[in-house]
Design a protein around this motif. Structure first.
Motif, PDB file in Angstrom:
ATOM      1  N   GLU A  74       0.815  -1.214   0.000  1.00  0.00           N
ATOM      2  CA  GLU A  74       0.000   0.000   0.000  1.00  0.00           C
ATOM      3  C   GLU A  74       0.853   1.270   0.000  1.00  0.00           C
ATOM      4  O   GLU A  74       0.556   2.236  -0.703  1.00  0.00           O
ATOM      5  CB  GLU A  74      -0.911  -0.022   1.222  1.00  0.00           C
ATOM      6  N   GLY A  75       1.925   1.289   0.777  1.00  0.00           N
ATOM      7  CA  GLY A  75       2.796   2.461   0.837  1.00  0.00           C
ATOM      8  C   GLY A  75       3.477   2.740  -0.492  1.00  0.00           C
ATOM      9  O   GLY A  75       3.542   3.890  -0.946  1.00  0.00           O
ATOM     10  N   TYR A  76       3.981   1.692  -1.119  1.00  0.00           N
ATOM     11  CA  TYR A  76       4.622   1.839  -2.423  1.00  0.00           C
ATOM     12  C   TYR A  76       3.619   2.344  -3.462  1.00  0.00           C
ATOM     13  O   TYR A  76       3.929   3.253  -4.239  1.00  0.00           O
ATOM     14  CB  TYR A  76       5.217   0.504  -2.875  1.00  0.00           C
ATOM     15  N   ILE A  77       2.413   1.768  -3.451  1.00  0.00           N
ATOM     16  CA  ILE A  77       1.392   2.159  -4.422  1.00  0.00           C
ATOM     17  C   ILE A  77       1.002   3.620  -4.214  1.00  0.00           C
ATOM     18  O   ILE A  77       0.864   4.380  -5.182  1.00  0.00           O
ATOM     19  CB  ILE A  77       0.169   1.219  -4.319  1.00  0.00           C
ATOM     20  N   ARG A  78       0.865   4.028  -2.960  1.00  0.00           N
ATOM     21  CA  ARG A  78       0.493   5.420  -2.674  1.00  0.00           C
ATOM     22  C   ARG A  78       1.593   6.378  -3.114  1.00  0.00           C
ATOM     23  O   ARG A  78       1.332   7.451  -3.670  1.00  0.00           O
ATOM     24  CB  ARG A  78       0.201   5.563  -1.186  1.00  0.00           C
ATOM     25  N   LEU A  85       0.391  11.371 -10.249  1.00  0.00           N
ATOM     26  CA  LEU A  85      -0.741  12.305 -10.267  1.00  0.00           C
ATOM     27  C   LEU A  85      -0.372  13.587  -9.538  1.00  0.00           C
ATOM     28  O   LEU A  85       0.244  13.554  -8.483  1.00  0.00           O
ATOM     29  CB  LEU A  85      -1.966  11.692  -9.590  1.00  0.00           C
ATOM     30  N   ASN A  86      -0.773  14.684 -10.078  1.00  0.00           N
ATOM     31  CA  ASN A  86      -0.527  15.972  -9.435  1.00  0.00           C
ATOM     32  C   ASN A  86      -1.793  16.376  -8.685  1.00  0.00           C
ATOM     33  O   ASN A  86      -2.651  17.058  -9.222  1.00  0.00           O
ATOM     34  CB  ASN A  86      -0.148  17.020 -10.487  1.00  0.00           C
ATOM     35  N   MET A  87      -1.883  15.901  -7.427  1.00  0.00           N
ATOM     36  CA  MET A  87      -3.063  16.190  -6.619  1.00  0.00           C
ATOM     37  C   MET A  87      -2.626  16.879  -5.332  1.00  0.00           C
ATOM     38  O   MET A  87      -1.497  16.713  -4.875  1.00  0.00           O
ATOM     39  CB  MET A  87      -3.807  14.901  -6.274  1.00  0.00           C
ATOM     40  N   ARG A  88      -3.562  17.621  -4.752  1.00  0.00           N
ATOM     41  CA  ARG A  88      -3.273  18.316  -3.491  1.00  0.00           C
ATOM     42  C   ARG A  88      -2.961  17.308  -2.390  1.00  0.00           C
ATOM     43  O   ARG A  88      -2.002  17.453  -1.657  1.00  0.00           O
ATOM     44  CB  ARG A  88      -4.473  19.182  -3.117  1.00  0.00           C
ATOM     45  N   ASN A  89      -3.786  16.278  -2.283  1.00  0.00           N
ATOM     46  CA  ASN A  89      -3.577  15.201  -1.311  1.00  0.00           C
ATOM     47  C   ASN A  89      -3.536  13.878  -2.056  1.00  0.00           C
ATOM     48  O   ASN A  89      -4.304  13.680  -2.990  1.00  0.00           O
ATOM     49  CB  ASN A  89      -4.712  15.135  -0.289  1.00  0.00           C
ATOM     50  N   THR A  90      -2.681  12.982  -1.611  1.00  0.00           N
ATOM     51  CA  THR A  90      -2.695  11.629  -2.151  1.00  0.00           C
ATOM     52  C   THR A  90      -3.533  10.775  -1.204  1.00  0.00           C
ATOM     53  O   THR A  90      -3.227  10.696  -0.021  1.00  0.00           O
ATOM     54  CB  THR A  90      -1.271  11.060  -2.250  1.00  0.00           C
ATOM     55  N   PRO A  91      -4.583  10.164  -1.706  1.00  0.00           N
ATOM     56  CA  PRO A  91      -5.499   9.449  -0.812  1.00  0.00           C
ATOM     57  C   PRO A  91      -4.903   8.170  -0.247  1.00  0.00           C
ATOM     58  O   PRO A  91      -4.055   7.530  -0.876  1.00  0.00           O
ATOM     59  CB  PRO A  91      -6.697   9.142  -1.710  1.00  0.00           C
ATOM     60  N   GLU A  92      -5.356   7.819   0.960  1.00  0.00           N
ATOM     61  CA  GLU A  92      -5.055   6.509   1.526  1.00  0.00           C
ATOM     62  C   GLU A  92      -5.909   5.498   0.786  1.00  0.00           C
ATOM     63  O   GLU A  92      -7.110   5.677   0.656  1.00  0.00           O
ATOM     64  CB  GLU A  92      -5.405   6.467   3.009  1.00  0.00           C
ATOM     65  N   ILE A  93      -5.298   4.433   0.322  1.00  0.00           N
ATOM     66  CA  ILE A  93      -6.004   3.464  -0.520  1.00  0.00           C
ATOM     67  C   ILE A  93      -6.427   2.268   0.312  1.00  0.00           C
ATOM     68  O   ILE A  93      -5.623   1.702   1.049  1.00  0.00           O
ATOM     69  CB  ILE A  93      -5.110   3.007  -1.681  1.00  0.00           C
ATOM     70  N   ARG A  94      -7.690   1.898   0.178  1.00  0.00           N
ATOM     71  CA  ARG A  94      -8.210   0.691   0.811  1.00  0.00           C
ATOM     72  C   ARG A  94      -8.698  -0.223  -0.305  1.00  0.00           C
ATOM     73  O   ARG A  94      -9.559   0.164  -1.101  1.00  0.00           O
ATOM     74  CB  ARG A  94      -9.356   1.035   1.770  1.00  0.00           C
ATOM     75  N   PHE A  95      -8.131  -1.413  -0.371  1.00  0.00           N
ATOM     76  CA  PHE A  95      -8.479  -2.356  -1.430  1.00  0.00           C
ATOM     77  C   PHE A  95      -9.653  -3.221  -0.990  1.00  0.00           C
ATOM     78  O   PHE A  95      -9.661  -3.767   0.109  1.00  0.00           O
ATOM     79  CB  PHE A  95      -7.279  -3.237  -1.786  1.00  0.00           C
TER      80      PHE A  95
END
Length: 123
Positions: A74-78, A85-95
């Protein structure tokens, strides 16, 4: 349920596209099945969290192993998502494992069996 704005819909599709690229090309974890696809991504309007619906072609063990592999990476993917992606926040991903495709195939088989039986009775 709130209707998604155009911006949120674009973000969802872009996150889905990048997640599938990262999983396909970037992950080297042997637990992650090769036939893993991102069916849908739902990013919260505040861009803090993301639910990624994953479909895995294989048996129950392959699905569970893939989920474990994705959660450990998850950390690597985030980090890769933040890089691409150029975003203000990078979301926490839940699979989340998506069973809808498998459910649809099973229902189609059952419908075909019933209609086959009805055709045989009519003849």
């Amino acid at each position: 349920m709130r209707k998604n704005s155009i911006k949120n819909t674009r973000i969802n599709s872009e996150v889905q596209h990048e997640l599938s690229n990262i999983i396909r090309a970037g992950l080297k974890d042997p637990r992650v099945a090769t036939m893993t696809s991102v069916v849908m991504a739902e990013v919260a309007p505040d861009l803090k969290t993301c639910k990624a619906y994953i479909s895995v072609l294989g048996d129950e063990k392959a699905q569970q192993d893939t989920l474990k592999g994705l959660k450990s990476a998850e950390g690597y993917i985030r980090r890769e998502l933040a890089r691409t992606l150029n975003m203000r926040n990078t979301p926490e991903i839940r699979f989340v494992l998506d069973q809808s495709i498998e459910y649809g195939v099973n229902m189609s088989k059952k419908i075909a069996d019933v209609t086959k039986d009805l055709k045989e009775e009519a003849e």
